[in-house]
Scaffold this motif. Structure first.
Motif, mmCIF file in Angstrom:
data_model
loop_
_atom_site.group_PDB
_atom_site.id
_atom_site.type_symbol
_atom_site.label_atom_id
_atom_site.label_comp_id
_atom_site.label_asym_id
_atom_site.label_seq_id
_atom_site.Cartn_x
_atom_site.Cartn_y
_atom_site.Cartn_z
ATOM 1 N N VAL A 45 -0.862 6.123 -16.504
ATOM 2 C CA VAL A 45 -0.487 5.077 -15.851
ATOM 3 C C VAL A 45 -0.602 5.211 -14.243
ATOM 4 N N PHE A 46 -1.312 6.559 -13.760
ATOM 5 C CA PHE A 46 -1.640 6.227 -12.655
ATOM 6 C C PHE A 46 -2.955 5.530 -12.195
ATOM 7 N N MET A 47 -4.203 5.883 -13.047
ATOM 8 C CA MET A 47 -4.976 4.516 -12.596
ATOM 9 C C MET A 47 -4.639 3.725 -13.296
ATOM 10 N N GLU A 48 -3.958 2.970 -13.907
ATOM 11 C CA GLU A 48 -3.587 1.563 -14.151
ATOM 12 C C GLU A 48 -2.925 0.603 -12.972
ATOM 13 N N ASN A 49 -1.310 1.874 -12.455
ATOM 14 C CA ASN A 49 -0.670 0.994 -11.273
ATOM 15 C C ASN A 49 -1.315 0.812 -10.762
ATOM 16 N N LYS A 50 -2.770 0.060 -9.978
ATOM 17 C CA LYS A 50 -2.731 0.309 -8.707
ATOM 18 C C LYS A 50 -2.634 -0.638 -7.920
ATOM 19 N N SER A 51 -2.325 -0.437 -6.698
ATOM 20 C CA SER A 51 -1.596 -1.319 -6.114
ATOM 21 C C SER A 51 -2.706 -2.284 -5.214
ATOM 22 N N ARG A 52 -2.231 -3.210 -3.982
ATOM 23 C CA ARG A 52 -3.154 -3.721 -3.248
ATOM 24 C C ARG A 52 -1.922 -4.542 -1.992
ATOM 25 N N LEU A 53 -2.808 -4.501 -1.119
ATOM 26 C CA LEU A 53 -2.135 -5.263 0.152
ATOM 27 C C LEU A 53 -1.895 -6.948 -0.116
ATOM 28 N N GLU A 54 -0.574 -7.135 -0.686
ATOM 29 C CA GLU A 54 0.005 -8.102 -0.434
ATOM 30 C C GLU A 54 0.445 -9.499 0.604
ATOM 31 N N ALA A 55 0.825 -9.036 1.464
ATOM 32 C CA ALA A 55 1.056 -9.467 2.654
ATOM 33 C C ALA A 55 0.952 -9.277 4.278
ATOM 34 N N ILE A 56 0.411 -9.390 5.500
ATOM 35 C CA ILE A 56 1.089 -8.264 5.988
ATOM 36 C C ILE A 56 1.455 -9.395 7.482
ATOM 37 N N GLY A 57 1.712 -8.835 8.370
ATOM 38 C CA GLY A 57 2.481 -9.524 9.425
ATOM 39 C C GLY A 57 2.183 -8.521 11.134
ATOM 40 N N ALA A 58 2.454 -8.716 12.270
ATOM 41 C CA ALA A 58 2.338 -8.725 13.675
ATOM 42 C C ALA A 58 3.391 -8.862 14.610
ATOM 43 N N TYR A 59 2.784 -8.333 15.530
ATOM 44 C CA TYR A 59 4.538 -9.267 16.602
ATOM 45 C C TYR A 59 3.034 -8.548 17.372
ATOM 46 N N LEU A 60 2.968 -9.559 18.591
ATOM 47 C CA LEU A 60 2.051 -9.262 20.195
ATOM 48 C C LEU A 60 2.867 -9.601 21.009
ATOM 49 N N PRO A 61 3.608 -8.268 21.709
ATOM 50 C CA PRO A 61 4.263 -9.357 23.127
ATOM 51 C C PRO A 61 3.412 -10.160 23.646
ATOM 52 N N PRO A 62 4.270 -10.493 24.460
ATOM 53 C CA PRO A 62 3.031 -11.953 25.379
ATOM 54 C C PRO A 62 2.494 -11.451 26.435
ATOM 55 N N ALA A 63 3.596 -10.604 26.697
ATOM 56 C CA ALA A 63 2.939 -10.041 28.336
ATOM 57 C C ALA A 63 1.797 -9.346 28.604
#
Length: 359
Positions: free
Chosen positions: A8-26
Motif C-alpha cells: 500500500v505504501f509503495m502504491e499510494n505515491k503522491s504528486r504535486l497537484e497545484a502550486i501558488g506563491a505570493y511576492l510582496p510588490p515592494a
C-alpha cells in the motif's frame, strides 16, 4: 512492517497537484539595501552573493504584509489552480520560521495552520505547524507524502509565509565588517509559497522519493535569536563551517546511500533540473559541483532565482519551481531534484516528475 502495508505504501505515491506563491510588490535593490548599512561602507554584496534585488514585505499600515497574510494569499493562489475546493482539503501544514500576524509580533497559539485553514475555508481540515529551519516546507511535503502513502489522508496543503527581512535590517544596522556572524542575514528576502499534494494517478506527475536527514551536531552553526546588542531579531551564522565542503558533502553521501539501497545510481536517475537552496549564486554553484564530483556524474541544469529574490528561507525551492513554471522553463514530463540545505544541519532530496502542474 507487514507485506500488505509495504505494498500500500509503495502504491499510494503522491504528486504535486497545484502550486501558488505570493511576492510582496515592494522591491529593494542591492544598492538600496547597502545604503541602510550603518557601519560598513565598502561591501560588494552583489559580487559575493549574486543578489541584485529582493522583495520586502510592508509591515506597516492598516493591512500589514505579515506572515499570515502572505501565507493565506499563497494558499489561495494554489487552490485557484487546484481541482480541490477548500472544504475538500484534508490537512493544512504551516511551515513558516517567522510567524508574525501584525507585522512584528510572533504568534505560536493558536497555530498558524489553524488560522490559515480558517481563512481559506478549510475549517474541517486537520491542521498543525512544523518548523525545521529553511527545510520547513520540504518537511511539510515529506510528512504529507507519508500520510498520503499510508492512506491517512487523500490530499493536503503545505504552506509557508516568510517575513524574514527584519533580520537583514538588524544586520545592516549592527554589522561592523564582512566577517561578522550576521553576514548571512544580508541575503534574506520575503515571500510565501504553497503546494497542494494528493495521490498520484500516473507516472507523469509523481513524487518518486523524498527523504530528509538532520545532523544535530551542527545546530550551533546558524541561530536566530534576539540581537546581542539591541534585542532586535538577528541571525548569527558561522558561514565558513556551515558551507564547508564537508557539510555540503552530506547531501550527496546521504542521497547516494539511499539510492544504493535499491540498487540505483545517481547517473541513471535522469534528472532534467536541479534546485538547490537559494543561499547565493556561489553556494548554488559550489554545492552542485560537490555533488557532481561525489556522484561522478554530469549534473542536471540548475534552476535558480536568488539573483531576483534572495534567500526566501522555507519557500525557496517552491518559489523557484513556481517562477520557472510561470516562465515556461520546465517542459511537461520533466524530472526535477530539489535539495534542501538548512540549519540543523538538515539535508536530503525530493525527486519529482511534473507534467500537469501549471502557473
Amino acid at each position: 512492517m507487514s507485506e500488505y502495508f509495504k505494498r500500500v505504501f509503495m502504491e499510494n505515491k503522491s504528486r504535486l497537484e497545484a502550486i501558488g506563491a505570493y511576492l510582496p510588490p515592494a522591491t529593494m535593490s542591492t544598492p538600496e539595501f547597502l545604503a541602510r548599512m550603518d557601519k560598513v561602507s565598502d561591501l560588494d554584496l552583489f559580487k559575493i552573493t549574486g543578489i541584485t534585488e529582493r522583495r520586502v514585505a510592508d509591515d506597516a499600515g492598516e493591512n500589514p504584509e505579515d506572515c499570515l497574510m502572505m501565507a493565506v494569499s499563497a494558499a489561495h493562489a494554489a487552490l485557484d489552480r487546484s481541482r480541490y475546493a477548500p472544504e475538500e482539503i484534508d490537512i493544512v501544514i504551516s511551515c513558516s520560521i517567522t510567524r508574525t500576524t501584525d507585522g512584528r509580533s510572533f504568534q505560536f497559539e493558536p497555530s498558524f495552520a489553524h488560522r490559515i485553514a480558517k481563512e481559506i475555508g478549510a475549517e474541517a481540515a486537520i491542521h498543525f505547524d512544523v518548523t525545521n529551519a529553511c527545510a520547513g516546507m520540504m518537511t511539510g511535503v515529506y510528512l504529507l507524502d507519508r500520510m498520503i502513502r499510508s492512506g491517512e489522508v487523500r490530499n493536503g496543503l503545505v504552506v509557508s509565509g516568510e517575513h524574514i527581512t527584519p533580520v537583514a535590517f538588524t544586520a545592516a544596522r549592527e554589522m561592523e565588517h564582512s566577517r561578522d556572524p550576521q553576514f548571512a542575514s544580508l541575503s534574506i528576502g520575503d515571500s510565501a509559497a504553497a503546494v497542494v499534494v494528493d495521490r498520484a494517478t500516473d507516472d507523469g506527475d509523481v513524487i518518486h522519493d523524498i527523504e530528509l536527514m538532520t545532523c544535530s551536531e551542527y545546530s550551533h552553526l546558524c541561530l536566530v535569536t534576539p540581537s546581542d546588542d539591541t534585542g532586535d531579531l538577528a541571525m548569527y551564522t558561522d558561514n565558513r563551517e556551515m558551507h564547508s565542503e564537508d557539510r555540503l558533502a552530506l547531501w550527496p553521501t546521504f542521497h547516494g546511500d539511499r539510492l544504493a539501497e535499491s540498487g540505483r545510481r545517481f547517473a541513471d536517475e535522469g534528472y532534467d533540473f536541479i534546485v538547490q537552496h537559494q543561499v547565493s549564486d556561489r553556494f548554488v554553484e559550489f554545492v552542485t559541483e560537490v555533488g557532481g564530483r561525489m556522484f561522478g556524474a554530469q549534473m542536471p541544469q540548475t534552476l535558480a532565482i536568488v539573483d531576483q529574490f534572495a534567500n526566501t528561507a522555507t519557500t525557496s525551492h517552491y518559489l523557484v519551481l513556481y517562477r520557472a513554471l510561470a516562465e515556461g522553463r520546465i517542459p511537461k514530463g520533466s524530472k526535477l531534484l530539489l535539495v534542501p540545505a538548512a540549519s540543523g544541519v538538515v539535508t536530503g532530496f525530493l525527486s519529482v516528475t511534473i507534467s500537469s502542474l501549471e502557473v
